[in-house]
Motif scaffolding. Structure first.
Motif, PDB file in Angstrom:
ATOM      1  N   GLU A  22      -2.325  -2.042  -1.813  1.00 28.84           N
ATOM      2  CA  GLU A  22      -1.046  -2.433  -2.409  1.00 28.84           C
ATOM      3  C   GLU A  22      -0.956  -3.942  -2.627  1.00 28.84           C
ATOM      4  N   ASN A 161      -0.275   3.132  -4.783  1.00 30.73           N
ATOM      5  CA  ASN A 161       0.625   4.204  -5.213  1.00 30.73           C
ATOM      6  C   ASN A 161       0.652   4.396  -6.722  1.00 30.73           C
ATOM      7  N   PRO A 387       1.707  12.182  -2.270  1.00 32.08           N
ATOM      8  CA  PRO A 387       1.681  10.889  -1.558  1.00 32.08           C
ATOM      9  C   PRO A 387       2.914  10.041  -1.820  1.00 32.08           C
ATOM     10  N   ASN A 391       5.285   8.616   1.197  1.00 33.21           N
ATOM     11  CA  ASN A 391       5.514   7.168   1.311  1.00 33.21           C
ATOM     12  C   ASN A 391       7.001   6.851   1.262  1.00 33.21           C
ATOM     13  N   GLN A 392       7.739   7.529   0.391  1.00 33.43           N
ATOM     14  CA  GLN A 392       9.186   7.309   0.323  1.00 33.43           C
ATOM     15  C   GLN A 392       9.860   7.691   1.636  1.00 33.43           C
ATOM     16  N   MET A 395       9.111   4.949   4.229  1.00 36.96           N
ATOM     17  CA  MET A 395       9.753   3.669   3.954  1.00 36.96           C
ATOM     18  C   MET A 395      11.270   3.735   4.116  1.00 36.96           C
ATOM     19  N   LEU A 409       4.143   2.066   5.840  1.00 40.58           N
ATOM     20  CA  LEU A 409       3.229   2.371   4.742  1.00 40.58           C
ATOM     21  C   LEU A 409       1.979   3.069   5.255  1.00 40.58           C
ATOM     22  N   LYS A 410       1.452   2.617   6.382  1.00 41.81           N
ATOM     23  CA  LYS A 410       0.292   3.284   6.973  1.00 41.81           C
ATOM     24  C   LYS A 410       0.632   4.717   7.357  1.00 41.81           C
ATOM     25  N   GLY A 412       2.974   6.602   6.072  1.00 42.90           N
ATOM     26  CA  GLY A 412       3.133   7.376   4.845  1.00 42.90           C
ATOM     27  C   GLY A 412       1.815   7.765   4.232  1.00 42.90           C
ATOM     28  N   ASN A 413       0.834   6.839   4.269  1.00 47.40           N
ATOM     29  CA  ASN A 413      -0.479   7.140   3.710  1.00 47.40           C
ATOM     30  C   ASN A 413      -1.200   8.226   4.502  1.00 47.40           C
ATOM     31  N   GLY A 416       0.731  11.477   3.925  1.00 47.67           N
ATOM     32  CA  GLY A 416       0.537  11.904   2.547  1.00 47.67           C
ATOM     33  C   GLY A 416      -0.837  12.490   2.325  1.00 47.67           C
TER      34      GLY A 416
END
Length: 479
Positions: A22, A161, A387, A391-392, A395, A409-410, A412-413, A416
């Motif tokens: 990102e 993303n 994904p 992620n949403q 966050m 973010l990690k 979410g990844n 995802g």
């Protein structure tokens, strides 16, 4: 120069200690090049996995001609069994990348394809091979099906993303081409002793009073050297992402998230349809239009479906996955109605049948091509959604400071990627249910109409769910 310098991290076979796709500066400097190397090695590995997974869609059609006395129902089972085992293996494969590493697992899972490829090549040379042995080999082809979940989860870590939809579309779309190529190439390679003394003796078939030599084992043996080569390249040239490491417990958090189960259902409608239609298409053509050689046409369906998948991911990146998926499901339902219109109307047809009495292979085939196109677009759009959704979710619950945002973010990844793999697992069951639905419908009603009507209703249900959850103006999770 320390070990965290980007160019030191980019060495083939090494773990990427710092991976921040990102970060636009990092992505432009080194990240994009590294990600593309891993993607373009992943593609042929996944291509071979799909080829081995779907080799029975060709072999099953040809077995009676070389002396195997199996019933029609047994042949449908051989075509459907790889999807059953492959879907089940995907459940486990979806969690393997964070545990083992993407590079190592790609090499191991690709090398495992040698087992069914060599086994089938040996077994088809002996018409006295028992049906349980053949069914076991068909189930072992599920090793190829399992690879998809780990491959997609792995590639999802490498891209930011706004590039995930396109990257996953390329990986899956070009990988899916293995289905088409195995159906196109197998009828060609079995007619020539391309492997020489390593290929075994030919079988003799008689058609129209003319005897012909074929090497049915080539349909499996032809993939062996490529599997070995690709497994070696993956081991020595790909990378592991250190941040992708996670326990099963961390990944299992997806099971408590309703969006995980919704996306599993939607992916069953897209990819499940793609792989199910591909597995059952040759046998369905053979049963409905006996005068047509199914292997001359069946490969075109998976070809267009696989080729269009990257476009589905790209379009979802531009327009939104929810919007693309919603309209796509409506088109799928209409495509099924088109297939029903062109079916030949026999004595066993349902009262709900309509269209010309004699049917039309041309119309039937074109409508199925429409269905394959829509499954490909939907495959790309749904996998772009997953994904983004996770992620949403991560966050939304994170504090505004940089450290919390990075941790979210990690998380979410990781989730995802796990959801991508798990959705791929459940979606693959369509490869079993669709061929078996054809068989059951034909056995009980004399035709496939009942199964097709069920598919059409299911696609409308998926369209409604997509609209409500992701595509409408005030959706709770627009994506």
């Amino acid at each position: 120069m320390n070990d965290t310098h980007p160019r030191r991290m980019a060495r083939p076979g090494k773990s990427l200690k710092i991976w921040t796709p990102e970060d636009k500066a990092f992505w432009a400097r080194e990240g994009e090049a590294i990600a593309k190397i891993n993607l373009w090695i992943s593609v042929p590995a996944l291509f071979l996995a799909f080829a081995v997974w779907q080799v029975w869609s060709v072999v099953a059609v040809s077995l009676p001609a070389i002396g195997f006395e199996y019933s029609t129902n047994q042949l449908f089972w051989l075509a459907a069994a790889p999807a059953l085992s492959g879907a089940t293996l995907r459940i486990f494969y979806s969690f393997m990348v964070p545990l083992v590493g993407g590079r190592r697992w790609t090499a191991i899972s690709t090398a495992s394809l040698l087992i069914p490829a060599i086994g089938i090549g040996v077994a088809v040379q002996d018409p006295t091979t028992s049906y349980p042995t053949m069914l076991s080999l068909a189930l072992l082809c599920g090793l190829g099906g399992g690879n998809f979940s780990s491959s997609m989860a792995n590639i999802s870590y490498f891209f930011p993303n706004d590039r995930k939809g396109s990257a996953l579309g390329v990986n899956a779309g070009l990988g899916n081409l293995g289905v088409s190529v195995v159906q196109f190439l197998s009828p060609i390679v079995v007619t020539v002793g391309v492997l020489g003394i390593f290929g075994g003796e030919p079988q003799i078939i008689t058609q129209g009073g003319v005897q012909t030599k074929i090497w049915m084992q080539n349909a499996a043996f032809i993939w062996v050297p490529w599997i070995a080569l690709t497994a070696a390249v993956a081991y020595f040239a790909m990378n592991d992402v250190a941040d992708a490491k996670a326990s099963v417990a961390a990944q299992a958090a997806i099971f408590g998230q309703r969006h995980n189960w919704i996306m599993c259902l939607l992916y069953l409608g897209t990819f499940g349809s793609f792989i199910g239609f591909a597995a059952g298409f040759p046998l369905l053509i053979k049963g409905l239009f006996p005068s047509v050689n199914p292997l001359a046409y069946a490969w075109l369906g998976p070809l267009v479906g696989a080729a269009i998948r990257p476009f589905g991911g790209w379009l979802a990146d531009k327009v939104g996955g929810g919007v693309v998926t919603f309209w796509n499901f409506l088109a799928m339902a209409l495509g099924v109605v088109g297939v029903l219109w062109f079916l030949p109307k026999g004595a066993g047809s349902l009262p709900l049948s309509f269209g010309p009495l004699e049917g039309s292979f041309t119309g039937f085939f074109l409508m199925f091509l429409v269905l394959f196109v829509t499954t490909g677009i939907g495959n790309g759009s749904t996998f772009r959604m997953i994904p983004i959704i996770f992620n949403q979710l991560a966050m939304r619950n994170a504090a505004s400071d940089a450290q919390s945002q990075a941790a979210a973010l990690k998380e979410g990844n990781v989730r995802g990627a796990a959801a991508v793999g798990f959705a791929g697992a459940l979606g693959a069951y369509g490869g079993f249910f669709i061929p078996k639905s054809y068989g059951s419908s034909i056995a009980s009603t004399g035709g496939p109409e009942a199964a097709l009507w069920i598919f059409a209703v299911f696609y409308l249900l998926c369209a409604a769910i997509t609209w409500w959850c992701y595509a409408r103006r005030n959706a709770a999770m627009p994506c």
